[in-house]
Scaffold this motif. Structure first.
Motif, PDB file in Angstrom:
ATOM      1  N   SER A   1       5.031  18.303   9.644  1.00  7.53           N
ATOM      2  CA  SER A   1       3.733  17.624   9.775  1.00  7.53           C
ATOM      3  C   SER A   1       3.625  16.459   8.794  1.00  7.53           C
ATOM      4  N   LEU A   2       4.140  16.660   7.571  1.00  6.70           N
ATOM      5  CA  LEU A   2       4.092  15.583   6.580  1.00  6.70           C
ATOM      6  C   LEU A   2       4.952  14.410   7.022  1.00  6.70           C
ATOM      7  N   LEU A   3       6.118  14.685   7.564  1.00  8.35           N
ATOM      8  CA  LEU A   3       7.007  13.629   8.045  1.00  8.35           C
ATOM      9  C   LEU A   3       6.394  12.875   9.215  1.00  8.35           C
ATOM     10  N   THR A   4       5.847  13.615  10.148  1.00 11.29           N
ATOM     11  CA  THR A   4       5.274  12.985  11.347  1.00 11.29           C
ATOM     12  C   THR A   4       4.105  12.084  10.983  1.00 11.29           C
ATOM     13  N   GLN A   5       3.218  12.621  10.122  1.00 12.47           N
ATOM     14  CA  GLN A   5       2.059  11.828   9.714  1.00 12.47           C
ATOM     15  C   GLN A   5       2.476  10.597   8.916  1.00 12.47           C
ATOM     16  N   SER A   6       3.459  10.758   8.029  1.00 17.43           N
ATOM     17  CA  SER A   6       3.917   9.630   7.218  1.00 17.43           C
ATOM     18  C   SER A   6       4.545   8.546   8.068  1.00 17.43           C
ATOM     19  N   ALA A   7       5.325   8.941   9.076  1.00 20.52           N
ATOM     20  CA  ALA A   7       5.946   7.963   9.970  1.00 20.52           C
ATOM     21  C   ALA A   7       4.900   7.217  10.791  1.00 20.52           C
TER      22      ALA A   7
ATOM     23  N   VAL B   1       7.308   1.619   6.567  1.00 14.87           N
ATOM     24  CA  VAL B   1       8.692   1.827   6.139  1.00 14.87           C
ATOM     25  C   VAL B   1       8.729   3.015   5.184  1.00 14.87           C
ATOM     26  N   ALA B   2       9.859   3.706   5.168  1.00 11.78           N
ATOM     27  CA  ALA B   2      10.060   4.795   4.213  1.00 11.78           C
ATOM     28  C   ALA B   2      11.002   4.338   3.107  1.00 11.78           C
ATOM     29  N   VAL B   3      10.682   4.717   1.887  1.00 10.90           N
ATOM     30  CA  VAL B   3      11.552   4.457   0.740  1.00 10.90           C
ATOM     31  C   VAL B   3      11.860   5.803   0.083  1.00 10.90           C
ATOM     32  N   PHE B   4      13.132   6.144   0.025  1.00 10.98           N
ATOM     33  CA  PHE B   4      13.577   7.411  -0.551  1.00 10.98           C
ATOM     34  C   PHE B   4      14.409   7.098  -1.793  1.00 10.98           C
TER      35      PHE B   4
ATOM     36  N   THR C   1       0.855  -1.186   0.000  1.00 14.98           N
ATOM     37  CA  THR C   1       0.000   0.000   0.000  1.00 14.98           C
ATOM     38  C   THR C   1       0.889   1.233   0.000  1.00 14.98           C
ATOM     39  N   VAL C   2       0.678   2.106  -0.964  1.00 17.70           N
ATOM     40  CA  VAL C   2       1.483   3.323  -1.088  1.00 17.70           C
ATOM     41  C   VAL C   2       0.742   4.481  -0.448  1.00 17.70           C
ATOM     42  N   ASN C   3       1.428   5.240   0.381  1.00 14.80           N
ATOM     43  CA  ASN C   3       0.835   6.365   1.102  1.00 14.80           C
ATOM     44  C   ASN C   3       0.208   7.362   0.124  1.00 14.80           C
ATOM     45  N   GLU C   4      -1.108   7.532   0.232  1.00 14.52           N
ATOM     46  CA  GLU C   4      -1.847   8.357  -0.717  1.00 14.52           C
ATOM     47  C   GLU C   4      -1.558   9.844  -0.545  1.00 14.52           C
ATOM     48  N   GLN C   5      -1.382  10.281   0.701  1.00 12.05           N
ATOM     49  CA  GLN C   5      -1.125  11.699   0.928  1.00 12.05           C
ATOM     50  C   GLN C   5       0.195  12.131   0.289  1.00 12.05           C
TER      51      GLN C   5
END
Length: 775
Positions: A451-457, A462-465, A407-411
């Motif tokens: 805010s974007l980082l906090t919500q995404s975490a 997992v984060a993929v950059f 599932t890819v983060n929609e925001q």
């Protein structure tokens, strides 16, 4: 019947008889047809018919063709770029059909498989598309050595090592030619920079030429038997390569025994008569001035007819091998789905796992937060004629991950999509250009809010950059491109802090065209996967590796240095050229500018290869210089053990066998790298060790073993002795090293090797004194 009518009928009958008596080209009557050709026909046959970029060409968007001589049954043959797939226009006027071609993985991706069968599969699929679309000849593979990570065409090239480069290229050539299509290894030789490429003089020692730059082509000539070879734009020790008889006739034809046809790069060189004398048989895309010069030189006796005939003969021998000559009934319907499957498999096999702390990868199905512009705009390959502008799609990372069950983060998807639309609109108000030589500008990395980082975490597992770099033709990368931008570093560091604080991992993907700095930021990542650039199926291929569907088995074909400048060759490379227009100067044969007197500029007008034989790992190993990741390095999701190494001597051959066992919990493939260290290498000024053979296992199940066998000859172990103009293997005890990278020896054996000497012609000497590096 009147006398006039009788005369007319007689003339007509004579003409018919003359036509009937003229030979028609066959594979077994080349010399007969050659003797029947006029000087005009011969001169035309040695020149191209111009580029076929216009829509009214037979094959729009392709590179060119040869002249036809219908009266002798000589057809035109048609050629096209490219390294990463067949370049041609996807649409044609007055034709509703699409002429779609496949975007294959970039060359360094293929080389990172260390798998000649993978290279063969890519070559065969490309050759099939060339064949089924009615063409005869592909202008690939590009296979110059990666002397610097900043070379603009590294994405088209294979390796810093001549054996690996030559063997992968040979696999590609064999694949292409298995479809009855001519392959064209290029750019011969020492075309290792793009800056002022049409006039740069590569100044190289005889030893470095023989052991490195010529060696890669020697391997592909002897293993792959290419039908054609393309000469390069640059000069070699003061002489344009296509005008250098020592290079083409003495080395390639006399010493290597090659029988094929040399073709120029497009509008290369200055003197067409010297090109003919040197053995460069065809000049593309052809110029009126070249025709006139050759014709007049033959008439005046300055160019012997025997020389011209030898050139024409080689062109005719190529023509009789082609599909156009055989009138192959092509249908313009290659199996694109089958080729897409090849792309996906090879792209995944070429990815290199650089770091994997605490088994971060593979990922379990879950929620992924994608960061970085390149996560949403994957780079499938490079710019220029070696890249693909006609591929019809590139699978996105979002699509690939979703297809794999993630599932890819929609925001994040919405935020990046909006940002990239706006940024690209500012960069390209009239839309992105369909084709560029140099890579087009890319948007600066998006600034990440707290805010974007906090919500995404909070919302993701997992984060993929993804970090992206794109290179292209006619210009080299600036030194700054080796390093992350301030915005990239900041984004990676902030998301690392945010996700690690939440107890979650960070994965970095390197969608890159050549090595970049990793030392300054890799502590922010739990895992690093070098995806390289994988062609149209890239999104699926990346997801295959991230999910564990494919266990990564790629190995680096080029060293990752810690900082740019660590390699000795870096000090003789145009990393900070003020006037980047020099990159594309003299692109299309405007040689008048070349004659204008001006002070010669180092690394622009001439480049001294002072590092000599110490390129890549040969330098780092021999001089004890630390690297970020060594040549041949690559991790796996499983582990392997090496045992029972044995070396058997039979005459001048040394057979090496070693057993590889999968000692981990997942099926996987493994590359076995055989390096050889010469005795007393310091005294003899030899590298610490050199790659002499390699092999890749089949897919091994956990606990499964495979005995891998490799063969090395005494000739393979030779160094070039300039004083004797000979290949020499000194007698002594050599260390045969089975390695998992240039830095890690897994098994070794001491082997007594007999002396070997092979004299060659004393040619290709530098015209200036070089300050060569010695151990």
């Amino acid at each position: 019947m009147t006398a006039k009518k009788l005369f007319t009928l007689a003339v007509a009958a004579i003409n018919v008889l003359c036509v009937m008596s003229q030979p028609r080209l066959r594979a077994d009557n080349v010399d007969e047809v050659l003797q029947a050709m006029t000087l005009d026909e011969k001169c035309h046959l040695l020149l191209g018919c111009g580029m076929h970029f216009n829509d009214d060409a037979k094959f729009p968007g392709t590179a060119g063709s040869s002249y036809a001589v219908p009266r002798l049954g000589i057809p035109s043959i048609y050629c096209a770029d490219g390294q990463q797939g067949l370049r041609m226009s996807a649409t044609r006027p007055w034709d509703h059909r699409d002429y779609l071609t496949t975007d294959f993985p970039a060359s360094m991706t293929v080389a990172s498989t260390w798998d000649c069968e993978a290279a063969y599969a890519v070559g065969k699929a490309i050759g099939n598309e060339v064949k089924e679309y009615g063409l005869d000849w592909i202008l690939a593979p590009s296979m110059n050595l990666m002397r610097s990570p900043l070379c603009g065409r590294n994405h088209e090239y294979y390796s810093e090592d001549p054996l690996l480069s030559g063997m992968i290229a040979a696999g590609y050539v064999q694949g292409v030619q298995s479809e009855g299509v001519a392959a064209t290894p290029k750019h011969f030789v020492a075309n290792n920079q793009e800056t002022n490429r049409n006039n740069n003089d590569a100044r190289v020692s005889q030893r470095a030429l023989r052991e490195l730059y010529l060696r890669a082509f020697e391997v592909v000539v002897k293993k792959g038997q290419p039908w054609t070879i393309m000469t390069s734009y640059n000069k070699l020790n003061g002489t344009y390569t296509l005008e250098n008889s020592e290079l083409l006739n003495t080395v390639v034809r006399k010493e290597w025994g090659w029988k094929g046809m040399f073709v120029s790069d497009w509008n290369a060189g200055q003197n067409p008569v010297l090109s003919m004398k040197a053995g460069n048989d065809m000049l593309q895309p052809g110029q009126d001035r070249q025709y006139k010069a050759i014709y007049e030189a033959v008439e005046s006796g300055r160019l012997p007819m025997a020389v011209l005939d030898a050139n024409v003969r080689r062109v005719l021998r190529l023509i009789v091998k082609t599909h156009s000559f055989a009138q192959y009934p092509y249908q313009s319907q290659p199996d694109l789905q089958q080729h897409a499957d090849v792309v996906r498999r090879v792209a995944a096999d070429g990815m290199v796992l650089l770091k994997n702390n605490h088994e971060t990868l593979p990922l379990s199905q879950g929620r992924i937060a994608l960061f970085g512009n390149t996560s949403y705009e994957l780079i499938s390959g490079g710019s220029g004629f070696g890249g693909m502008s006609t591929g019809h799609y590139t699978v996105s990372l979002v699509e690939g991950l979703r297809a794999a069950g993630f599932t890819v983060n929609e925001q994040l998807l919405k935020t990046y999509s909006q940002y990239l639309r706006q940024a690209n609109a500012q960069l390209f108000p009239h839309g992105k250009p369909a084709f560029t030589l140099a890579p087009p500008a890319r948007p600066e990395e998006m600034k990440l809010s707290d805010s974007l980082l906090t919500q995404s975490a909070r919302d993701a597992d997992v984060a993929v950059f993804t970090i992206g770099r794109k290179s292209g033709e006619a210009t080299d990368r600036p030194k700054t491109d080796f390093y992350l931008t301030a915005a990239e570093k900041e984004s990676l560091h902030l998301l690392s802090q945010s996700f690690h604080k939440a107890g979650k991992k960070v994965v970095v993907l390197l969608d890159i065209c050549s090595p970049v700095d990793v030392t300054s930021w890799q502590d922010d990542a739990d895992a690093i996967l070098c995806t390289w650039q994988g062609g149209q199926e890239m999104g699926f291929a990346v997801a295959d590796v991230l999910s564990g569907k494919v266990n990564p088995s790629g190995k680096l074909s080029m060293t990752f240095e810690r900082s740019y400048g660590d390699a000795y060759a870096d000090r003789n490379f145009p990393s900070e050229v003020d006037d980047k227009t020099l990159g594309s100067m003299f692109m299309w044969g405007n040689n008048d500018q070349q004659a204008q007197p001006r002070e010669l500029q180092k690394d622009i007008d001439f480049t001294n290869y002072d590092e000599d034989i110490y390129v890549g790992y040969r330098y780092f190993d021999s001089f004890g210089k630390p690297v970020a990741y060594p040549f041949g390095y690559g991790l796996s999701y499983t582990t392997f053990d090496y045992s029972d190494m044995k070396v058997k001597k039979e005459g001048g051959n040394y057979s090496v066998a070693v057993t590889v066992e999968n000692t981990g919990k997942r099926p996987g493939r493994n590359v076995v790298e055989l390096f050889v260290a010469a005795p007393d290498s310091r005294r003899l000024n030899k590298p610490e060790k050199e790659l002499r053979a390699f092999a890749k296992t089949r897919l091994l199940a956990p606990g499964e073993r495979q005995t891998v066998e490799m063969t090395v000859t005494a000739a393979d172990l030779a160094s070039f002795n300039e004083k004797k103009s000979a290949w020499v293997t000194d007698a002594g005890v050599y260390r045969f090293l089975v390695c998992s990278s240039a830095e890690k020896v897994e098994a070794q054996a001491n082997v007594r090797v007999d002396k070997y000497v092979a004299k060659v012609h004393n040619v290709l000497k530098p015209k200036v004194r070089l300050d060569l590096l010695h151990r």
